[in-house]
Design a protein around this motif. Sequence first.
Motif, mmCIF file in Angstrom:
data_model
loop_
_atom_site.group_PDB
_atom_site.id
_atom_site.type_symbol
_atom_site.label_atom_id
_atom_site.label_comp_id
_atom_site.label_asym_id
_atom_site.label_seq_id
_atom_site.Cartn_x
_atom_site.Cartn_y
_atom_site.Cartn_z
ATOM 1 N N TYR A 1 41.136 -8.978 7.136
ATOM 2 C CA TYR A 1 41.477 -7.573 6.941
ATOM 3 C C TYR A 1 42.620 -7.437 5.941
ATOM 4 O O TYR A 1 43.533 -8.271 5.927
ATOM 5 C CB TYR A 1 41.916 -6.927 8.267
ATOM 6 C CG TYR A 1 40.892 -7.022 9.363
ATOM 7 C CD1 TYR A 1 41.011 -7.970 10.374
ATOM 8 C CD2 TYR A 1 39.796 -6.164 9.400
ATOM 9 C CE1 TYR A 1 40.073 -8.076 11.378
ATOM 10 C CE2 TYR A 1 38.853 -6.255 10.405
ATOM 11 C CZ TYR A 1 38.993 -7.215 11.386
ATOM 12 O OH TYR A 1 38.055 -7.309 12.381
ATOM 13 N N TRP A 2 42.551 -6.352 5.171
ATOM 14 C CA TRP A 2 43.622 -5.995 4.240
ATOM 15 C C TRP A 2 44.070 -4.569 4.525
ATOM 16 O O TRP A 2 43.244 -3.700 4.859
ATOM 17 C CB TRP A 2 43.134 -6.043 2.794
ATOM 18 C CG TRP A 2 43.004 -7.401 2.201
ATOM 19 C CD1 TRP A 2 41.865 -8.143 2.078
ATOM 20 C CD2 TRP A 2 44.056 -8.184 1.616
ATOM 21 N NE1 TRP A 2 42.147 -9.338 1.463
ATOM 22 C CE2 TRP A 2 43.478 -9.382 1.158
ATOM 23 C CE3 TRP A 2 45.426 -7.977 1.427
ATOM 24 C CZ2 TRP A 2 44.228 -10.384 0.538
ATOM 25 C CZ3 TRP A 2 46.160 -8.976 0.808
ATOM 26 C CH2 TRP A 2 45.558 -10.157 0.370
ATOM 27 N N GLY A 3 45.344 -4.327 4.328
ATOM 28 C CA GLY A 3 45.830 -2.962 4.364
ATOM 29 C C GLY A 3 45.639 -2.317 3.003
ATOM 30 O O GLY A 3 45.202 -2.951 2.042
ATOM 31 N N GLN A 4 45.978 -1.056 2.923
ATOM 32 C CA GLN A 4 45.781 -0.299 1.686
ATOM 33 C C GLN A 4 46.930 -0.472 0.709
ATOM 34 O O GLN A 4 46.819 -0.099 -0.459
ATOM 35 C CB GLN A 4 45.594 1.189 2.007
ATOM 36 C CG GLN A 4 46.878 1.987 2.212
ATOM 37 C CD GLN A 4 47.589 1.675 3.523
ATOM 38 O OE1 GLN A 4 47.091 0.954 4.382
ATOM 39 N NE2 GLN A 4 48.787 2.232 3.679
ATOM 40 N N GLY A 5 48.033 -1.026 1.186
ATOM 41 C CA GLY A 5 49.177 -1.266 0.325
ATOM 42 C C GLY A 5 50.225 -0.172 0.416
ATOM 43 O O GLY A 5 49.917 0.984 0.705
ATOM 44 N N THR A 6 51.462 -0.560 0.152
ATOM 45 C CA THR A 6 52.561 0.403 0.103
ATOM 46 C C THR A 6 53.416 0.046 -1.111
ATOM 47 O O THR A 6 53.731 -1.118 -1.348
ATOM 48 C CB THR A 6 53.375 0.407 1.409
ATOM 49 O OG1 THR A 6 54.366 1.436 1.360
ATOM 50 C CG2 THR A 6 54.056 -0.923 1.682
ATOM 51 N N GLN B 1 41.570 -2.125 11.322
ATOM 52 C CA GLN B 1 42.202 -1.963 10.022
ATOM 53 C C GLN B 1 43.692 -2.237 10.132
ATOM 54 O O GLN B 1 44.252 -2.354 11.233
ATOM 55 C CB GLN B 1 41.976 -0.562 9.474
ATOM 56 C CG GLN B 1 42.525 0.553 10.338
ATOM 57 C CD GLN B 1 42.275 1.924 9.721
ATOM 58 O OE1 GLN B 1 41.930 2.058 8.548
ATOM 59 N NE2 GLN B 1 42.460 2.962 10.520
ATOM 60 N N VAL C 1 47.463 -0.821 8.546
ATOM 61 C CA VAL C 1 48.105 0.289 7.850
ATOM 62 C C VAL C 1 49.543 -0.077 7.549
ATOM 63 O O VAL C 1 50.332 -0.351 8.471
ATOM 64 C CB VAL C 1 48.064 1.579 8.698
ATOM 65 C CG1 VAL C 1 48.772 2.708 7.962
ATOM 66 C CG2 VAL C 1 46.625 1.963 9.008
ATOM 67 N N GLU C 2 49.875 -0.099 6.265
ATOM 68 C CA GLU C 2 51.246 -0.386 5.848
ATOM 69 C C GLU C 2 52.018 0.914 5.656
ATOM 70 O O GLU C 2 51.445 1.959 5.335
ATOM 71 C CB GLU C 2 51.298 -1.167 4.529
ATOM 72 C CG GLU C 2 50.604 -2.497 4.505
ATOM 73 C CD GLU C 2 49.259 -2.408 3.846
ATOM 74 O OE1 GLU C 2 48.795 -3.418 3.282
ATOM 75 O OE2 GLU C 2 48.661 -1.310 3.892
ATOM 76 N N CYS D 1 53.592 -3.041 9.094
ATOM 77 C CA CYS D 1 52.149 -3.295 9.063
ATOM 78 C C CYS D 1 51.642 -3.124 10.476
ATOM 79 O O CYS D 1 51.992 -3.909 11.368
ATOM 80 C CB CYS D 1 51.882 -4.708 8.564
ATOM 81 S SG CYS D 1 50.145 -5.228 8.670
ATOM 82 N N TYR E 1 51.077 -5.594 0.316
ATOM 83 C CA TYR E 1 49.924 -5.545 1.204
ATOM 84 C C TYR E 1 50.145 -6.473 2.391
ATOM 85 O O TYR E 1 50.697 -7.557 2.241
ATOM 86 C CB TYR E 1 48.664 -6.018 0.484
ATOM 87 C CG TYR E 1 48.272 -5.233 -0.735
ATOM 88 C CD1 TYR E 1 48.756 -5.565 -1.997
ATOM 89 C CD2 TYR E 1 47.393 -4.152 -0.627
ATOM 90 C CE1 TYR E 1 48.384 -4.844 -3.115
ATOM 91 C CE2 TYR E 1 47.017 -3.431 -1.751
ATOM 92 C CZ TYR E 1 47.511 -3.786 -2.984
ATOM 93 O OH TYR E 1 47.138 -3.070 -4.097
#
Length: 122
Positions: free
Chosen positions: A111-116, A3, A5-6, A22, A95
């Motif tokens: 893969y994508w992060g959840q965003g910040t 995964q 994580v941002e 990231c 993201y």
Amino acid sequence: EAQLVESGGGLVQPGGSLRLSCAPSGFTVNDYDIGWFRQAPGKEREGVLCFRSRNGITNCADSVKGRFSISGDSVKNTVYLQIDNVKAEDAAVYYCAAAASYTKLVITPDYWGQGTQVTVST
């Protein structure tokens, strides 16, 4: 499970600076091309703002070049997005994404992060 994580988002004043992070888990920044995207409220997600290839090559879109920069730290296993001279239009959810190639990064990241969230306000 792999995964992204941002972190690093928050409230910033116009003209200020911000550094987003990231951090991949389950793989390293040297395994995939990693890019940053953003989506402003009510708008579609923009294309790749900046990316760092697995070999460390970096580039940013012309629309943000000069204010945005991307870098990677293999020791910390983190890719950073530096935003300088922040403008109101930079407010968005940012993201990061990872893909096996730049083409995949543009079309269908693995893969994508959840965003910040970045909020711009005085």
